[in-house]
Design an enzyme around this catalytic site. Structure first.
Site, PDB file in Angstrom:
ATOM      1  N   LYS A  83      48.619  34.822  51.924  1.00  0.00           N
ATOM      2  CA  LYS A  83      49.980  34.381  51.580  1.00  0.00           C
ATOM      3  C   LYS A  83      50.579  33.584  52.745  1.00  0.00           C
ATOM      4  CE  LYS A  83      50.250  38.123  48.288  1.00  0.00           C
ATOM      5  NZ  LYS A  83      51.061  39.141  47.603  1.00  0.00           N
ATOM      6  N   ASN A 105      44.111  37.393  50.021  1.00  0.00           N
ATOM      7  CA  ASN A 105      45.173  36.391  49.914  1.00  0.00           C
ATOM      8  C   ASN A 105      46.146  36.608  51.070  1.00  0.00           C
ATOM      9  OD1 ASN A 105      47.138  34.588  49.176  1.00  0.00           O
ATOM     10  ND2 ASN A 105      47.763  35.679  47.323  1.00  0.00           N
ATOM     11  N   GLY A 134      52.564  44.527  46.412  1.00  0.00           N
ATOM     12  CA  GLY A 134      53.442  44.690  47.565  1.00  0.00           C
ATOM     13  C   GLY A 134      54.481  45.783  47.389  1.00  0.00           C
ATOM     14  N   GLU A 167      53.338  35.255  42.282  1.00  0.00           N
ATOM     15  CA  GLU A 167      54.445  34.690  43.062  1.00  0.00           C
ATOM     16  C   GLU A 167      54.714  33.238  42.660  1.00  0.00           C
ATOM     17  OE1 GLU A 167      53.258  37.828  46.483  1.00  0.00           O
ATOM     18  OE2 GLU A 167      52.676  35.733  46.765  1.00  0.00           O
ATOM     19  N   HIS A 199      49.043  32.620  40.777  1.00  0.00           N
ATOM     20  CA  HIS A 199      49.416  33.917  41.364  1.00  0.00           C
ATOM     21  C   HIS A 199      50.810  34.303  40.886  1.00  0.00           C
ATOM     22  CE1 HIS A 199      50.584  36.924  44.345  1.00  0.00           C
ATOM     23  NE2 HIS A 199      49.293  37.104  44.545  1.00  0.00           N
ATOM     24  N   GLU A 220      46.474  40.965  37.933  1.00  0.00           N
ATOM     25  CA  GLU A 220      47.398  41.518  38.910  1.00  0.00           C
ATOM     26  C   GLU A 220      48.667  41.990  38.222  1.00  0.00           C
ATOM     27  OE1 GLU A 220      46.803  39.121  42.858  1.00  0.00           O
ATOM     28  OE2 GLU A 220      48.058  38.034  41.467  1.00  0.00           O
ATOM     29  N   SER A 225      48.163  45.976  45.351  1.00  0.00           N
ATOM     30  CA  SER A 225      48.187  47.036  46.371  1.00  0.00           C
ATOM     31  C   SER A 225      46.832  47.745  46.514  1.00  0.00           C
ATOM     32  CB  SER A 225      49.305  48.040  46.082  1.00  0.00           C
ATOM     33  OG  SER A 225      50.565  47.390  46.092  1.00  0.00           O
TER      34      SER A 225
END
Length: 247
Positions: free
Chosen positions: A12, A10, A170, A96, A94, A164, A210
Site C-alpha cells: 500500500k 500489498n 485492516g 481501497e 483492490h 477480500e 487481516s
C-alpha cells in the site's frame, strides 16, 4: 488439478528506501517455500528499486494502473510503464480503489483487460463490505464483480482472483477459515457455471483480509483457498511465515 499456492504482499502507501531495503533483505534471506509463487505490490516510485533488490524468484507488482498505454492522464501509470520498470504483475480493483477512489466494476474490468493485453499478470480483487455481508448480499456482490471482469477476459491463464471481505481489511477482524472457504467454494461454482469447468479447476483464488502468521496455516488448509493477498503483515518479517503456510 493442483493449483500453485500464491502469496502476495500489498505494501500500500507505505515504506521509504531504508525500510524497503530492510524488508527486501528479509524476503531474500527467507527461506521462502519453493512451491509458492510470491509477489509484492510496491508503491510506483519504488518499482525499479525493489526489482533491483529482490531475486527473480519474487515477482514485483504495481498496485494499480490505467486502462490505456499512454497519454494525458496525469498521475496514472500504464502497464507499459510497469513493464519498463521490470515489474510483471499488477493488483487491480483492490477494495481501497473501489471504496475510497470510487472505481466502478466496469472501469476495473477495462483495466484488467488492458493489463492482460499488455502482458502483465493481474491480481483482480473482489469482496463485500460489512453492510453487504450483514444483508446476506455477499454472493450477489462477488458475482456482480466477477461478471464485469469475466466480460473482458478471454484467457484466464494470467489472472489470480483475490477475495477480500472489505470488513476484514485492516480491522483485525478476519473471516473464519470456514467463512472464507464458503465464499471461495461459491466462486468456484460460479466459475463452473459461467466460464468453464477448466477455469474453475485452475484459476487461483487468494484470500485477503487481516491474514497473519498466526492464522495463515488454518486458512491454507481449506481446499479452495489458493494463497493470500496480505496487507499489514507483508511489511513485517512474519510475511515469510505466511508464504510458508503450506510447508
Amino acid at each position: 488439478m493442483s493449483r500453485k499456492f500464491c502469496v502476495g504482499g500489498n505494501w500500500k502507501m507505505n515504506g521509504d528506501q531504508k525500510s524497503i531495503a530492510e524488508l527486501c533483505k528479509v524476503l531474500t534471506a527467507g527461506p521462502l517455500d519453493p512451491n509458492a509463487e510470491v509477489y509484492v505490490g510496491v508503491p510506483a516510485p519504488y518499482l525499479i528499486y525493489v526489482r533491483s533488490l529482490l531475486p527473480s524468484s519474487i515477482n514485483v507488482a504495481a498496485q494499480n494502473c490505467y486502462k490505456v498505454e499512454k497519454g494525458a492522464f496525469t498521475g496514472e501509470i500504464s502497464p507499459a510503464i510497469i513493464k519498463d520498470t521490470g515489474a510483471s504483475w499488477v493488483i487491480l480493483g483492490h477494495s481501497e480503489r473501489r471504496q475510497i477512489f470510487k472505481e466502478s466494476d466496469e472501469l476495473i474490468a477495462e483495466k484488467v483487460e488492458h493489463a492482460l493485453a499488455a502482458g502483465l499478470k493481474v491480481v483482480a480483487c473482489i469482496g463485500e463490505t460489512l453492510e453487504e455481508r450483514e444483508s446476506d448480499k455477499t454472493q450477489e456482490v462477488v458475482a456482480r464483480q466477477m461478471c464485469a471482469i469475466a466480460q473482458k477476459v478471454k484467457d484466464w491463464t494470467n489472472v489470480v482472483i483475490a477475495y477480500e471481505p472489505v470488513w476484514a481489511i485492516g480491522t483485525g477482524k478476519t473471516a473464519t477459515p470456514e467463512q472464507a472457504q464458503e465464499v471461495h467454494a461459491y466462486l468456484r461454482q460460479w466459475l463452473t457455471e459461467n466460464i468453464s469447468k477448466e477455469v474453475s479447476a485452475t484459476l487461483r483464488i487468494q484470500y485477503g483480509g487481516s491474514v497473519t502468521g498466526a492464522n495463515a496455516k488454518d486458512l491454507a488448509k481449506k481446499p479452495d483457498i489458493d494463497g493470500f493477498l496480505v496487507g499489514g503483515a507483508s511489511l513485517k518479517p512474519e510475511f515469510v511465515q505466511i508464504v510458508n503456510a503450506r510447508q
